[in-house]
Design an enzyme around this catalytic site. Structure first.
Site, PDB file in Angstrom:
ATOM      1  CE1 TYR A 190       3.095  69.187  74.291  1.00 26.67           C
ATOM      2  CE2 TYR A 190       4.626  67.961  75.680  1.00 26.67           C
ATOM      3  CZ  TYR A 190       3.554  67.986  74.808  1.00 26.67           C
ATOM      4  OH  TYR A 190       2.937  66.810  74.449  1.00 26.67           O
ATOM      5  CD  GLU A 206       3.511  63.763  75.480  1.00 27.67           C
ATOM      6  OE1 GLU A 206       4.608  64.333  75.742  1.00 27.67           O
ATOM      7  OE2 GLU A 206       2.696  64.204  74.647  1.00 27.67           O
ATOM      8  CE1 TYR A 254       4.415  54.969  67.179  1.00 27.84           C
ATOM      9  CE2 TYR A 254       2.121  54.389  66.759  1.00 27.84           C
ATOM     10  CZ  TYR A 254       3.055  55.252  67.290  1.00 27.84           C
ATOM     11  OH  TYR A 254       2.658  56.384  67.954  1.00 27.84           O
ATOM     12  NE  ARG A 264       9.762  59.801  57.315  1.00 27.64           N
ATOM     13  CZ  ARG A 264      10.464  60.908  57.535  1.00 27.64           C
ATOM     14  NH1 ARG A 264      10.877  61.201  58.764  1.00 27.64           N
ATOM     15  NH2 ARG A 264      10.779  61.713  56.540  1.00 27.64           N
ATOM     16  CD  GLN A 265       6.554  57.725  63.934  1.00 29.45           C
ATOM     17  OE1 GLN A 265       6.056  58.332  63.001  1.00 29.45           O
ATOM     18  NE2 GLN A 265       7.560  58.224  64.657  1.00 29.45           N
ATOM     19  CE1 TYR A 266       8.954  52.355  57.478  1.00 27.45           C
ATOM     20  CE2 TYR A 266      10.584  53.024  59.107  1.00 27.45           C
ATOM     21  CZ  TYR A 266      10.084  53.083  57.812  1.00 27.45           C
ATOM     22  OH  TYR A 266      10.707  53.862  56.874  1.00 27.45           O
ATOM     23  CB  SER A 267       3.023  48.401  61.986  1.00 25.12           C
ATOM     24  OG  SER A 267       2.160  49.496  61.813  1.00 25.12           O
ATOM     25  N   GLY A 284      -2.607  46.958  50.985  1.00 21.07           N
ATOM     26  CA  GLY A 284      -1.176  47.088  50.779  1.00 21.07           C
ATOM     27  C   GLY A 284      -0.380  46.785  52.026  1.00 21.07           C
ATOM     28  CB  VAL A 285       2.708  48.333  53.389  1.00 17.65           C
ATOM     29  CG1 VAL A 285       2.379  49.789  53.714  1.00 17.65           C
ATOM     30  CG2 VAL A 285       3.841  47.813  54.255  1.00 17.65           C
ATOM     31  N   GLY A 339       0.986  57.913  59.491  1.00 24.57           N
ATOM     32  CA  GLY A 339       1.287  59.335  59.407  1.00 24.57           C
ATOM     33  C   GLY A 339       0.438  60.141  60.366  1.00 24.57           C
TER      34      GLY A 339
END
Length: 404
Positions: A95, A137, A190, A206-209, A275-276, A397
């Site tokens: 930060y 956090e 995710y 990258r984030q993926y569920s 879709g995905v 995103g």
């Protein structure tokens, strides 16, 4: 501590932020990456290229300035940002770097209008926000490590299975390389996956569920291959998983995060996916089934056609095996589809089902898909009588939709 006079100075910049906020954040990111290029390994450079990150940050800065008297009203949004931060291993010291460049960018964009008192006000405002975020956090990190099999930062996982789900979507079954347990998660959350991208010379997360219910042994992500001739850096990550990451390979993974999660109620539930976007909803539905939930569940899904429809057999089997589960599928083109109930041609149209089927006083709705898909169905549900507080959505995103 920010003073009342400094809050007034911050609020006075709201018109500027509305008009030139994206200009400010574009300059901020350019400045930060020039002076701290190592941060390109942390930030999503795909969202830098398409300016989604700059736009999202501009919206967040504006919202903070507008609510500087009562920043607590932003906690739902700040929690989403905090969840993303812990998935990227952002720490309090980061930060200070970001703050220094943001304050410098304000001064450089405002030029003569950037008085010393205004910059001091924004400095106080920024570090008030940084303190709120860091404390939140820290609590999220503590919750991670208190779980059985929990961790913070990056942990190597083995791709034990790689399963083709459709022409575009492949699932990756991830097991911890140390053989230990994996932390439970809330259905809908995710993972961040980090790969080195030779074309960029960078590590990129990258984030993926997570597309399976919690099991304590492995995670599954289901990734869409991007078919554009020149994919964005986002596509580079997904396509690299498809083309270069094979069974037996190691990938860096962060602990589960995210606040788009299944509510623990007995209310009827409607899943709406494009879709995905069905991936987090798959985890929710499977969790309900595994737990023997009697909740009435309706699934409405849309995609181009059966060849790109991942998990179509799974959804069919769930609907056949469970009286409280129904599913409806929209394809752009029904050519080649045998006559079957609950299949429709065209875009997903919630009004097709009528108010009585979709909306009861306590029905919950979970929407996941592209931004325009979410916005359309959110508005349609409100028009049909759904309660705003009963509609949950996940935009892949940076958060840019302002719907509730």
């Amino acid at each position: 501590m920010i003073t009342a006079a400094q809050k007034e100075l911050v609020k006075a910049t709201v018109p500027f932020l509305r008009e030139r906020g994206v200009e400010l954040t574009k300059h901020f990111y350019s400045r930060m990456f020039m002076h701290n290029p190592e941060l390109k390994n942390v930030f999503n450079m795909g969202n830098q290229q398409n300016e989604r990150q700059q736009t999202a940050l501009a919206g967040a800065v504006l919202a903070y300035a507008e609510n500087i008297d009562h920043p607590e009203v932003l906690m739902p949004v700040l929690d989403g940002i905090g969840q993303k931060h812990i998935s990227l291993d952002i720490r309090p010291e980061d930060y200070f770097i970001v703050g220094g460049h943001l304050l410098a960018a304000i001064g450089e964009i405002l030029e003569d209008q950037a008085s010393e008192s205004l910059l001091k006000a924004w400095e106080a405002a920024y570090f008030q926000l940084a303190d709120i975020m860091s404390q939140h956090e820290l609590s999220l990190y503590n919750k991670q490590i208190q779980k059985k099999g929990g961790w913070t930062g990056w942990r190597p996982f083995i791709v034990k299975d790689k399963v083709r789900e459709s022409d575009e979507i492949t699932s990756f079954y991830l097991y911890p390389s140390d053989g230990g347990a994996v932390a439970d998660f809330l259905p809908g959350q995710y993972l961040s996956v980090r790969l080195f991208i030779p074309e960029l010379g960078l590590l990129q997360p990258r984030q993926y569920s997570i597309s399976t219910a919690p099991n304590g042994i492995y995670y599954r992500i289901s990734v869409k291959r991007e078919t554009a001739e020149h994919p964005t850096p986002d596509g580079m990550i997904s396509n690299r998983l498809h083309s270069f990451v094979n069974e037996g390979d190691l990938v860096d993974v962060s602990a589960p995060a995210g606040n788009f999660t299944l509510q623990n109620t007995g209310n009827p539930i409607v899943f709406i996916s494009g879709g995905v976007g069905q991936t987090p909803l798959i985890a929710m539905m499977e969790s309900l089934i595994n737990n023997g939930s009697p909740r009435q569940a309706t699934w409405i899904h849309g995609c181009r056609g059966k060849e790109v429809h991942a998990f179509k057999e799974t959804l069919h089997q769930w609907a056949v095996a469970h009286d409280n589960v129904s599913r409806h599928v929209f394809y752009n083109n029904l050519a080649g589809i045998y006559a079957e109930d609950n299949h429709y041609e065209g875009w997903v149209d919630l009004k097709r089902f009528g108010d009585d089927m979709l909306v009861s006083p306590d029905t919950e709705f979970y929407i996941c898909g592209p931004g325009q898909f979410i916005e359309k169905h959110y508005k349609d549900l409100l028009a049909m009588g759904a309660k705003e507080e009963s509609i949950y959505f996940e935009e892949f995103g940076p958060q840019s939709l302002q719907l509730n």
